[in-house]
Enzyme design. Structure first.
Site, PDB file in Angstrom:
ATOM      1  N   ARG A 114       0.863  -1.193   0.000  1.00  0.00           N
ATOM      2  CA  ARG A 114       0.000   0.000   0.000  1.00  0.00           C
ATOM      3  C   ARG A 114       0.891   1.232   0.000  1.00  0.00           C
ATOM      4  O   ARG A 114       2.112   1.107   0.093  1.00  0.00           O
ATOM      5  CB  ARG A 114      -0.910   0.003   1.233  1.00  0.00           C
ATOM      6  N   ASN A 152      -3.290   7.949   3.978  1.00  0.00           N
ATOM      7  CA  ASN A 152      -2.796   7.293   5.188  1.00  0.00           C
ATOM      8  C   ASN A 152      -1.280   7.337   5.218  1.00  0.00           C
ATOM      9  O   ASN A 152      -0.621   6.913   4.271  1.00  0.00           O
ATOM     10  CB  ASN A 152      -3.244   5.826   5.236  1.00  0.00           C
ATOM     11  N   GLU A 153      -0.751   7.863   6.304  1.00  0.00           N
ATOM     12  CA  GLU A 153       0.699   7.857   6.529  1.00  0.00           C
ATOM     13  C   GLU A 153       1.492   8.063   5.241  1.00  0.00           C
ATOM     14  O   GLU A 153       2.296   7.208   4.842  1.00  0.00           O
ATOM     15  CB  GLU A 153       1.118   6.554   7.224  1.00  0.00           C
ATOM     16  N   CYS A 158       9.079   8.885  -5.448  1.00  0.00           N
ATOM     17  CA  CYS A 158       9.001   8.230  -6.750  1.00  0.00           C
ATOM     18  C   CYS A 158      10.044   8.848  -7.678  1.00  0.00           C
ATOM     19  O   CYS A 158      10.257  10.055  -7.671  1.00  0.00           O
ATOM     20  CB  CYS A 158       7.605   8.409  -7.337  1.00  0.00           C
ATOM     21  N   CYS A 163       8.113  12.343 -12.271  1.00  0.00           N
ATOM     22  CA  CYS A 163       8.501  12.909 -10.974  1.00  0.00           C
ATOM     23  C   CYS A 163       9.871  13.586 -11.092  1.00  0.00           C
ATOM     24  O   CYS A 163      10.090  14.656 -10.519  1.00  0.00           O
ATOM     25  CB  CYS A 163       8.495  11.840  -9.891  1.00  0.00           C
ATOM     26  N   GLU A 303      -3.946   7.137  15.891  1.00  0.00           N
ATOM     27  CA  GLU A 303      -3.791   5.687  16.021  1.00  0.00           C
ATOM     28  C   GLU A 303      -2.899   5.374  17.204  1.00  0.00           C
ATOM     29  O   GLU A 303      -1.915   6.073  17.457  1.00  0.00           O
ATOM     30  CB  GLU A 303      -3.109   5.092  14.780  1.00  0.00           C
ATOM     31  N   LYS A 352      -3.101  -9.565  11.039  1.00  0.00           N
ATOM     32  CA  LYS A 352      -4.126 -10.345  11.735  1.00  0.00           C
ATOM     33  C   LYS A 352      -3.804 -10.551  13.214  1.00  0.00           C
ATOM     34  O   LYS A 352      -4.696 -10.790  14.015  1.00  0.00           O
ATOM     35  CB  LYS A 352      -4.386 -11.686  11.040  1.00  0.00           C
ATOM     36  N   HIS A 354      -2.083  -8.154  14.946  1.00  0.00           N
ATOM     37  CA  HIS A 354      -1.922  -6.822  15.548  1.00  0.00           C
ATOM     38  C   HIS A 354      -3.063  -6.560  16.537  1.00  0.00           C
ATOM     39  O   HIS A 354      -4.224  -6.856  16.258  1.00  0.00           O
ATOM     40  CB  HIS A 354      -1.955  -5.783  14.417  1.00  0.00           C
TER      41      HIS A 354
HETATM   42  C1  GLA Z   1      -0.023   2.377  10.728  1.00  0.00           C
HETATM   43  C2  GLA Z   1      -1.140   2.382   9.711  1.00  0.00           C
HETATM   44  C3  GLA Z   1      -2.258   1.439  10.052  1.00  0.00           C
HETATM   45  C4  GLA Z   1      -1.724   0.130  10.582  1.00  0.00           C
HETATM   46  C5  GLA Z   1      -0.837   0.407  11.762  1.00  0.00           C
HETATM   47  C6  GLA Z   1      -0.300  -0.839  12.433  1.00  0.00           C
HETATM   48  O1  GLA Z   1      -0.177   3.299  11.726  1.00  0.00           O
HETATM   49  O2  GLA Z   1      -1.660   3.663   9.484  1.00  0.00           O
HETATM   50  O3  GLA Z   1      -3.028   1.215   8.888  1.00  0.00           O
HETATM   51  O4  GLA Z   1      -1.006  -0.513   9.593  1.00  0.00           O
HETATM   52  O5  GLA Z   1       0.260   1.157  11.335  1.00  0.00           O
HETATM   53  O6  GLA Z   1       0.465  -0.498  13.558  1.00  0.00           O
HETATM   54 ZN    ZN Z   2       6.394   9.241 -10.278  1.00  0.00          ZN
END
Ligand code: GLA
Ligand code: ZN
Length: 677
Positions: A114, A152-153, A158, A163, A303, A352, A354
């Site tokens: 991801r 997300n994070e 790239c 780029c 989180e 799974k 975590h």
């Molecule tokens: C990150 C991600 C989450 C998950 C956690 C696991 O913070 O944003 O989707 O993968 O790590 O600790």
């Molecule tokens: Zn690129």
């Protein structure tokens, strides 16, 4: 002001991934029953759901999310709906492989994992804008919607041709002409004179500024991408936006990301190993303080793990008190909510195992669930504390660009450039920890921040001085501030070019500190060195061991407070102070032991008139203060495995443990309290 308008409470909840459970609707029914039971009020939804919304190109299905949003409304849950850019559908990556990222070596990466798309691919942006606009249009007016969780994070870079072309544009904009670039890149070195813009190679380990510029560019690119995502929402929704940061993740200058967030959100995953409790608490307190400082108001711990993250070296079941203490540490340092990854453990794949609020047993009978529910109930007891502020009078500086510049610089031995304990982060942290030990409110700033209003400013290992910073430091001191700087500070300017005219910082800082740093002695463990105080003892000692790094200093007007005890430069300055205007500037030339820093800052805080938030705390107990409408709230935490007794200066009620006013507070091992005068 509260984090969410019209929501005067702490946020409590987590990442909720119901799209993993669509085949078992009874589990989703159960989720909402359990959410109420755990007193959870807020959820992040849809972070990785693009392929559920758009299972085939151009075919959309939001029915499952309609149902979840409706349930959230009925159960009075607030929702941070995500833009789903972190996980592209398989069909997208396979039909449009140009959305896949290219590595520094020029290799197109496969789809999978991801958070690995190209930042500039036009088709990625077109497809993403479409799905974001559909989500925004559909849910903007939904009563459960509280805000947008952008991606997300964000992380990574790239190196695809598109780029790279943007990198060239960035260079053109920054330098204007190749001649200027050649000058600032010091490109006569190793024959690197550039004759075309695209000859600048961000992976050329010989060229410090090329590497630094690529890191700056990467932050700009992520910012641009994030802005793109936000703009796609804005035709329909003006709800607040944020993205989840990752503490001191080195890849992005988070101060820049902070500028376009409506509030700050962070992901925090400490582990609490025996013997390291204080270290861990201080480290996360520093990160929380930085997030509070970014906007000068409460942030969200987006989180955290109610159980144990599966990727830690030891996965210990949480000990009693530990979970609550971790959550309260965030609140003590300015969080207005704590959320979990994740609500329910999935049955498959790399997370799974975590920790999650609801486990594979599916019940509310687990330790984790009961602790979460208990915490949720207690959060409601301290509801009035939400929205309260922190008023620090001391600040410490940490600059991303300075860290990049140092880590891109070859030299200073193996310890300076590694992202370890010993690196810039590690040094800033050891000074933070020494200050934090005294239970005083602290800001964690970058050097571009306004320093006025602070009494004490600490700039450990501020290797790079950005334009105007030295002048602002001088003004800070002249106007009465106390400044502390350390070894390995002010070696280079914003182009990672060494100052000419001697360290620290050429003429300006040499005059401010009244010293000349001629060189730095970076030695092996067998060499021993000490710092010997010239005057009164600190913490009962007059000589302290110093490690690894000692600058060879000359006093040029500064008063020498401590000298080196050994080697050929024994007797030369190691610790100095210079008076200027109404203030003073301290320079610490050596990497000192924690006991020196603790005693040094204890004395300095006293002289600056900065008192601990509560007096006479036992050493294992730390306290923090938040204020609101004339009330002060004290978060008091026991970091030891023994019961601690705290004598309070006046009677206070313990809102957290629902105990009446008293002048004595008994904290069980790992126990916490939230007191009100
Ligand atoms: C990150 C991600 C989450 C998950 C956690 C696991 O913070 O944003 O989707 O993968 O790590 O600790
Ligand atoms: Zn690129």
């Amino acid at each position: 002001m509260n984090l969410l308008e019209n929501f005067p409470a702490f946020l409590h909840g987590g990442d909720y991934n119901p799209d993993q459970w669509l085949r078992t609707p009874e589990i989703i029914d159960e989720d909402f029953r359990l959410m109420d039971k755990a007193r959870c009020n807020t959820f992040s939804i849809g972070i990785f759901s693009w392929s559920q919304y758009e299972p085939e190109e151009g075919k959309f299905d939001f029915s499952w999310l309609d149902d979840i949003m409706e349930r959230c409304r009925i159960h009075e849950k607030k929702v941070f709906l995500a833009t789903p850019s972190a996980a592209r559908p398989a069909w997208l990556a396979h039909k449009y492989p140009e959305t896949n990222r290219v590595s520094a070596e020029g290799v197109r990466q496969p789809w999978g994992i991801r958070e690995n798309h190209c930042w500039s691919s036009p088709v990625m942006r077109t497809k993403l804008a479409l799905i974001i606009r559909k989500l925004a249009e559909r849910y903007a007016a939904h009563p459960a919607l509280a805000g947008w969780h952008i991606s997300n994070e964000y992380n990574g870079a790239c190196h695809c041709p598109l780029c790279r072309k943007e990198f060239v544009d960035f260079l053109k904009q920054r330098y204007g002409s190749l001649e200027r670039l050649n000058e600032l890149y010091w490109s006569a070195f190793w024959g690197h004179r550039y004759t075309a813009w695209d000859q600048v190679d961000p992976n050329d380990r010989a060229m410090d500024l090329a590497m630094l510029d690529f890191q700056r560019f990467n932050t700009q690119q992520v910012l641009d991408f994030m802005r793109f995502e936000i703009e796609a929402l804005r035709d329909y929704s003006d709800a607040p936006v944020t993205t989840n940061m990752m503490g001191l993740y080195e890849g992005l200058d988070y101060w820049r990301i902070a500028e376009i967030c409506d509030f700050i959100a962070d992901d925090c995953y400490p582990v609490w190993y025996k013997g390291e409790t204080e270290q861990t608490a201080a480290q996360y307190a520093m990160i929380h303080d930085m997030h509070y400082s970014m906007k000068g108001r409460p942030f969200l711990m987006m989180e955290s793990c109610p159980g144990i993250p599966n990727y830690k070296p030891y996965c210990k079941i949480r000990r009693p008190g530990e979970f609550e203490r971790e959550m309260l540490l965030a609140l003590a340092h300015g969080a207005d909510g704590t959320m979990y990854f994740q609500w329910r453990k999935g049955r498959g794949n790399c997370e799974k195992i975590h920790g999650a609020v609801v486990g594979h047993d599916g019940t509310d009978r687990t330790l984790v669930f009961q602790r979460v529910a208990d915490y949720g109930a207690k959060l409601e007891r301290i509801r009035e504390v939400a929205g309260s502020l922190i008023r620090p009078e001391a600040a410490i500086l940490y600059d991303w660009e300075s860290a990049w510049a140092l880590h891109n610089t070859k030299g200073f031995g193996e310890h300076a450039g590694n992202v370890t304990e010993q690196s810039l982060c590690g040094t800033v942290f050891s000074h933070y920890r020494a200050l934090w030990t005294h239970s005083v409110p602290l800001s964690v700033l970058e050097s571009a921040c306004d320093f006025s209003g602070y009494k004490l400013l600490v700039a450990p290992m501020l290797f790079m001085m950005k334009p105007g910073v030295m002048e602002r430091l001088v003004r800070f001191v002249e106007e009465g501030g106390t400044l502390v700087m350390t070894y390995l500070s002010a070696y280079v300017d914003e182009n990672n070019l060494c100052f000419y005219g001697g360290n620290p910082g050429g003429k300006i800082l040499r005059e401010l500190f009244g010293i000349w740093n001629e060189d730095i002695d970076l030695f092996e463990p067998e060499t021993k060195q000490t710092l010997r105080l010239s005057g009164a003892p600190l913490g009962g000692k007059t000589e302290f061991e110093v490690l690894r790094r000692c600058e060879y200093l000359h006093a040029e007007g500064a008063q020498v407070l401590g000298v080196y005890g050994r080697e050929f430069y024994a007797g030369s300055p190691a610790l100095t102070v210079n008076f200027r205007g109404k203030g003073r500037a301290y320079y610490i030339g050596a990497d000192t032991e924690p006991d020196f820093l603790e005693a040094f800052y204890g004395k300095l805080l006293g002289e600056c008139g900065i008192a601990p938030v509560l007096p006479d705390l036992p050493p294992a107990v730390k306290a923090a203060r938040r204020e609101k409408d004339g009330s002060a709230y004290y978060f008091v935490q026991n970091l030891s495995d023994e019961t601690q007794c705290v004598r309070l200066p006046f009677a206070m009620t313990d809102l957290w443990n629902d105990a009446p006013a008293s002048r004595e507070l008994l904290l069980p091992p790992a126990g916490s309290a939230v007191l009100k005068a």
